[in-house]
Design an enzyme around this catalytic site. Structure first.
Site, PDB file in Angstrom:
ATOM      1  N   LYS A 110       0.820  -1.211   0.000  1.00 11.75           N
ATOM      2  CA  LYS A 110       0.000   0.000   0.000  1.00 11.75           C
ATOM      3  C   LYS A 110       0.856   1.263   0.000  1.00 11.75           C
ATOM      4  CE  LYS A 110      -4.111  -2.077   2.026  1.00 11.75           C
ATOM      5  NZ  LYS A 110      -4.999  -2.191   3.199  1.00 11.75           N
ATOM      6  N   LYS A 189      -4.781  -6.653  -8.517  1.00  9.99           N
ATOM      7  CA  LYS A 189      -5.910  -6.967  -7.655  1.00  9.99           C
ATOM      8  C   LYS A 189      -6.920  -5.821  -7.678  1.00  9.99           C
ATOM      9  CE  LYS A 189      -7.405  -7.269  -2.924  1.00  9.99           C
ATOM     10  NZ  LYS A 189      -7.137  -6.825  -1.544  1.00  9.99           N
ATOM     11  N   LYS A 192     -10.187  -0.301  -4.654  1.00 11.32           N
ATOM     12  CA  LYS A 192     -10.481   1.128  -4.800  1.00 11.32           C
ATOM     13  C   LYS A 192      -9.202   1.947  -4.714  1.00 11.32           C
ATOM     14  CE  LYS A 192     -13.685   0.622  -1.597  1.00 11.32           C
ATOM     15  NZ  LYS A 192     -14.228  -0.741  -1.725  1.00 11.32           N
TER      16      LYS A 192
END
Length: 320
Positions: A110, A189, A192
């Site tokens: 992330k 993947k 959002k």
């Protein structure tokens, strides 16, 4: 068998959410005692817009109910309505080595994708552990990308139990191998965070436009298409029976169809698959108070269980 699962209210639900979390939830209602919560605290760790969080939480509740979560079979609530989870999160932090969190693949991924590093993001697995251990969940449905977090939960629980006795149930992961990672329109993947999603409740024309944006190779019309490793095929497979999948493989290889044909087919399959859910969603949108009542009742049930668990944990920790 007690099963627990949650999903973040970080925007419109997409088909990755559905196949990775919601569909297994719905199926698990018939397999055991299901605890399903909307993880609004977790949403903050990923940079959720706080001005939209309340509305997103309510919309996710509506979507869950529309897609098949039954409050008569499931304890269904909003994470923040049971504050005990934050108390347990802090206590579990004492039993979580920093090195364990530093090895988290999801955190590194992330941050690499541009999400600002923060303590909330770094300690996400500890809050996840609190979610699970607070309710003595035996089974936790997770995608392959969350498997490591579940292993961390087990490590934390075992370390606590080694010091204080068998307080926590050691949970097991339930992974749907075929749909654990749903590809987005770019092949990564579906998330959002990556802006590569196909939303469940899109209108028909925007849905087709989104399907048209799925990344494919440059094979010209009239040439056979490779279905292995193909993003369009991977998504079509989710909405197809075994027989239909075999036919799709033949059609891809035949050279009679181009990607435009398969993208249109995908739109039709998605649109038809969620037809009943769209009708139910209209009902709940027009009966918001009923949705709030369902969440409040679920929170009362969850809190009753969480309060009893925390009494035991506080006693072990010497907390009055």
């Amino acid at each position: 068998m007690r099963i627990l699962s949650g999903i973040q209210p970080s925007g419109k639900l997409h088909i990755g959410n559905y196949f990775g979390a919601i569909k297994p939830m719905i199926e698990n209602q018939e397999k055991g005692e299901l605890f399903a919560f909307i993880a609004n605290y977790h949403a903050l760790s990923g940079g959720a817009d706080v001005n939209e969080l309340k509305q997103n939480t309510l919309e996710v509740a509506i979507d869950f109910l529309s897609l098949g979560i039954d409050p008569n079979k499931t304890i269904f609530w909003v994470q923040s309505d049971v504050k005990e989870v934050l108390e347990l999160y802090w206590i579990l932090s004492k039993y979580t080595p920093v090195g364990l969190l530093e090895r988290a693949h999801s955190y590194k991924d992330k941050v690499a994708k541009g999400i600002a590093p923060s303590h909330a993001l770094f300690s996400y697995p500890v809050l996840m552990a609190a979610d699970i251990l607070l309710y003595d969940a035996q089974i936790v449905p997770v995608g392959k990308d969350q498997k490591q977090h579940l292993e961390m939960t087990r490590d934390i629980a075992i370390k606590f139990n080694n010091e204080h006795g068998d307080i926590f149930v050691i949970p097991e992961a339930q992974i749907e191998e075929d749909v654990a990672v749903v590809p987005g329109i770019d092949g990564a993947k579906m998330s959002k965070s990556y802006n590569n999603t196909i939303e469940i409740f899109m209108d028909e024309k925007p849905l087709q436009k989104r399907c048209n944006k799925i990344v494919t190779d440059s094979t010209p019309l009239g040439e056979p298409l490779e279905w292995e490793g193909n993003n369009v095929f991977a998504l079509l497979k989710l909405f197809s029976s075994d027989e239909e999948i075999e036919e799709l493989k033949k059609d891809f290889k035949s050279g009679n169809y181009g990607y435009g044909h398969f993208k249109k087919l995908l739109k039709e399959k998605i649109w038809n698959y969620f037809a009943n859910a769209r009708e139910k969603r209209e009902y709940y949108l027009n009966n918001i108070d009923e949705v709030r009542d369902i969440l409040n009742e679920g929170a009362k049930k969850a809190k009753a269980i969480a309060s009893k668990k925390m009494e035991i944990i506080r006693d072990k920790m010497g907390i009055l």
